[in-house]
Design an enzyme around this catalytic site. Structure first.
Site, PDB file in Angstrom:
ATOM      1  N   LYS A 119      10.251  32.383 -57.074  1.00  0.00           N
ATOM      2  CA  LYS A 119       9.076  33.104 -57.578  1.00  0.00           C
ATOM      3  C   LYS A 119       9.456  33.879 -58.839  1.00  0.00           C
ATOM      4  O   LYS A 119       8.719  33.913 -59.823  1.00  0.00           O
ATOM      5  CB  LYS A 119       8.521  34.045 -56.507  1.00  0.00           C
ATOM      6  N   TYR A 152      13.895  31.266 -51.874  1.00  0.00           N
ATOM      7  CA  TYR A 152      12.425  31.256 -52.009  1.00  0.00           C
ATOM      8  C   TYR A 152      11.992  32.354 -52.975  1.00  0.00           C
ATOM      9  O   TYR A 152      11.283  32.091 -53.954  1.00  0.00           O
ATOM     10  CB  TYR A 152      11.737  31.467 -50.650  1.00  0.00           C
ATOM     11  N   SER A 163       4.648  36.619 -55.478  1.00  0.00           N
ATOM     12  CA  SER A 163       4.802  37.320 -54.206  1.00  0.00           C
ATOM     13  C   SER A 163       5.450  38.673 -54.395  1.00  0.00           C
ATOM     14  O   SER A 163       6.287  38.852 -55.290  1.00  0.00           O
ATOM     15  CB  SER A 163       5.669  36.461 -53.260  1.00  0.00           C
TER      16      SER A 163
HETATM   17  C1  WQD Z   1       6.029  40.836 -41.262  1.00  0.00           C
HETATM   18  C2  WQD Z   1       6.672  41.854 -40.339  1.00  0.00           C
HETATM   19  C3  WQD Z   1       8.815  41.204 -39.483  1.00  0.00           C
HETATM   20  C4  WQD Z   1       7.402  37.868 -37.052  1.00  0.00           C
HETATM   21  C5  WQD Z   1       6.982  36.859 -45.638  1.00  0.00           C
HETATM   22  C6  WQD Z   1       7.584  36.385 -46.911  1.00  0.00           C
HETATM   23  C7  WQD Z   1       6.654  36.697 -48.047  1.00  0.00           C
HETATM   24  C8  WQD Z   1       5.303  36.084 -47.758  1.00  0.00           C
HETATM   25  C9  WQD Z   1       4.747  36.623 -46.445  1.00  0.00           C
HETATM   26  C10 WQD Z   1       5.265  33.896 -48.736  1.00  0.00           C
HETATM   27  C11 WQD Z   1       8.162  41.999 -40.600  1.00  0.00           C
HETATM   28  C12 WQD Z   1       7.800  41.338 -38.360  1.00  0.00           C
HETATM   29  C13 WQD Z   1       7.439  38.941 -37.924  1.00  0.00           C
HETATM   30  C14 WQD Z   1       7.735  38.051 -35.681  1.00  0.00           C
HETATM   31  C15 WQD Z   1       8.122  40.383 -36.123  1.00  0.00           C
HETATM   32  N1  WQD Z   1       5.395  34.676 -47.673  1.00  0.00           N
HETATM   33  N2  WQD Z   1       7.786  40.172 -37.453  1.00  0.00           N
HETATM   34  N3  WQD Z   1       8.085  39.310 -35.276  1.00  0.00           N
HETATM   35  O1  WQD Z   1       8.529  38.821 -43.915  1.00  0.00           O
HETATM   36  O2  WQD Z   1       6.820  40.544 -44.703  1.00  0.00           O
HETATM   37  O3  WQD Z   1       6.829  38.255 -45.694  1.00  0.00           O
HETATM   38  O4  WQD Z   1       5.716  36.278 -45.424  1.00  0.00           O
HETATM   39  O5  WQD Z   1       4.958  34.206 -49.858  1.00  0.00           O
HETATM   40  O6  WQD Z   1       7.195  36.139 -49.219  1.00  0.00           O
HETATM   41  O7  WQD Z   1       8.779  37.094 -47.123  1.00  0.00           O
HETATM   42  O8  WQD Z   1       6.068  38.563 -43.361  1.00  0.00           O
HETATM   43  O9  WQD Z   1       4.864  38.031 -41.278  1.00  0.00           O
HETATM   44  O10 WQD Z   1       7.256  37.225 -41.545  1.00  0.00           O
HETATM   45  O11 WQD Z   1       6.822  39.648 -41.182  1.00  0.00           O
HETATM   46  O12 WQD Z   1       8.432  41.512 -35.722  1.00  0.00           O
HETATM   47  O13 WQD Z   1       7.729  37.100 -34.843  1.00  0.00           O
HETATM   48  O14 WQD Z   1       6.540  41.401 -38.987  1.00  0.00           O
HETATM   49  O15 WQD Z   1      10.054  41.763 -39.086  1.00  0.00           O
HETATM   50  O16 WQD Z   1       8.495  43.374 -40.419  1.00  0.00           O
HETATM   51  P1  WQD Z   1       7.166  39.124 -44.394  1.00  0.00           P
HETATM   52  P2  WQD Z   1       6.247  38.282 -41.794  1.00  0.00           P
END
Ligand code: WQD
Length: 337
Positions: free
Chosen positions: A154, A150, A125
């Site tokens: 990785k 997590y 990741s």
């Molecule tokens: C994306 C953006 C949030 C939800 C994570 C893991 C990564 C991988 C993918 C496993 C961010 C914003 C999110 C919400 C929001 N997973 N957001 N409201 O955090 O980039 O990555 O998932 O491998 O390892 O860290 O993905 O989709 O959670 O967030 O504003 O209800 O959307 O702040 O900027 P992230 P995400």
């Protein structure tokens, strides 16, 4: 040729099984059904007309892993997705993550080294980079101290594979995903988050479906053009195809190192607000959202340099953000119909 796909009933795993079958591979899925349903097998069958072999195994049981490889000693490689992957949960329950993401990797590698063909594709990741200094992020960007157990699993997983490959017959490709989204065009398979979605896109589609009252945008005071965080959202089908290409690279002995690392992204960063507006465009629906405070642990910006994947691996993402969002929306409507 038979390939083992651990976590093959999961989101990225199931899409990869479809692409493996499309390329003529026979697939054996290992899944413990902790975060996936056996019904996904039907979805795969409906797409390809081939039902993969399936073994319900918890990879934390070393004897079960040993027994599996006694039965399937003719496999040509393992694509390893099975792992716990919720950042927040890993902070609350680190030992669950170290047991489920590290012990299982060790047991798999112990069996793999006994096989004639020891090819290993690892689901890593972009989280290993933390907040990288430079955009786009290249594979030689420094790996930062993990922001969560997590992310640490990785990083440790990559090191375990590197150390093992040095002294065994294991050849490996580490694939560092950016943000996988979307679903197969058929809407036969897709993302099935259990409970309240942690990730942005499933929360958007569930809000649009009326399952969630509104989307909370976690902060608009970041140093970005519109103040919201930037990520590299990659269609899960593009991501799945990269796994098949990586496996074929090892099978054809085209790898130039025993362990190779590739970033898998589109190379384009999109802000949360840009994703929301793109979704409203493809769905024709206004999304109910509100700006709230930042989420703990979020980084400001991450998007991939695609140069190495394009030139060395010979893979490039083909599908756009809009296509990914449209497929996610089609899937959400299908499963709620
Ligand atoms: C994306 C953006 C949030 C939800 C994570 C893991 C990564 C991988 C993918 C496993 C961010 C914003 C999110 C919400 C929001 N997973 N957001 N409201 O955090 O980039 O990555 O998932 O491998 O390892 O860290 O993905 O989709 O959670 O967030 O504003 O209800 O959307 O702040 O900027 P992230 P995400």
């Amino acid at each position: 040729m038979k390939v083992v796909v651990t976590g093959g009933l999961g989101f990225i795993g199931s899409h990869t099984v479809v692409e493996l079958q499309n390329e003529g591979f026979e697939v054996v899925i290992i899944d413990n059904l902790s975060n996936a349903s056996e019904k996904v097998l039907d979805g795969i069958y409906n797409i390809t007309g081939q039902k993969p072999l399936f073994e319900k195994i918890d990879l934390r049981e070393k004897s079960a892993v040993q027994h599996f490889f006694k039965k399937y000693h003719d496999v040509v490689g393992i694509i390893h997705f099975a792992a716990s992957k919720a950042v927040g949960e890993s902070v609350e329950n680190p030992l669950l993550y170290y047991e489920n993401n590290i012990n299982t990797l060790v047991y798999l590698l112990q069996e793999l080294t006994a096989l004639p063909q020891a090819n290993f594709i690892f689901s890593s990741s972009c989280t290993v980079y933390g907040q990288a200094e430079k955009m786009p992020i290249t594979e030689d960007a420094s790996v930062q101290p993990a922001m969560s157990p997590y992310g640490n699993t990785k990083q440790i997983g990559e090191e375990i594979i590197r150390d093992t490959a040095k002294v065994t017959n294991v050849n490996a490709v580490l694939l560092r995903y950016f943000n996988p989204i979307g679903a197969h065009a058929s809407a036969e398979i897709g993302e099935l988050p259990l409970g309240v979605p942690q990730n942005l896109v499933p929360f958007i589609t569930q809000t649009a479906m009326g399952l969630r009252e509104k989307l909370s945008v976690f902060g608009n005071d970041y140093p970005t053009p519109d103040g919201t965080c930037i990520r590299d959202y990659i269609h899960v089908v593009d991501l799945a195809k990269a796994h098949v290409i990586a496996l074929q690279r090892l099978l054809n002995e085209q790898n130039v190192e025993k362990v190779e690392t590739f970033n898998l992204g589109t190379g384009t960063g999109s802000s949360v607000l840009e994703v929301i507006h793109a979704f409203e465009k493809v769905s024709g629906q206004k999304l109910n959202y509100q700006i709230v405070g930042r989420r703990e642990g979020d980084i400001t910006s991450a998007y991939a340099s695609t140069n190495k994947a394009n030139t060395v691996l010979g893979w490039k993402a083909q599908l756009s953000l809009e296509e990914a969002l449209a497929s996610a929306w089609k899937w959400e409507q299908k499963i709620r119909s």
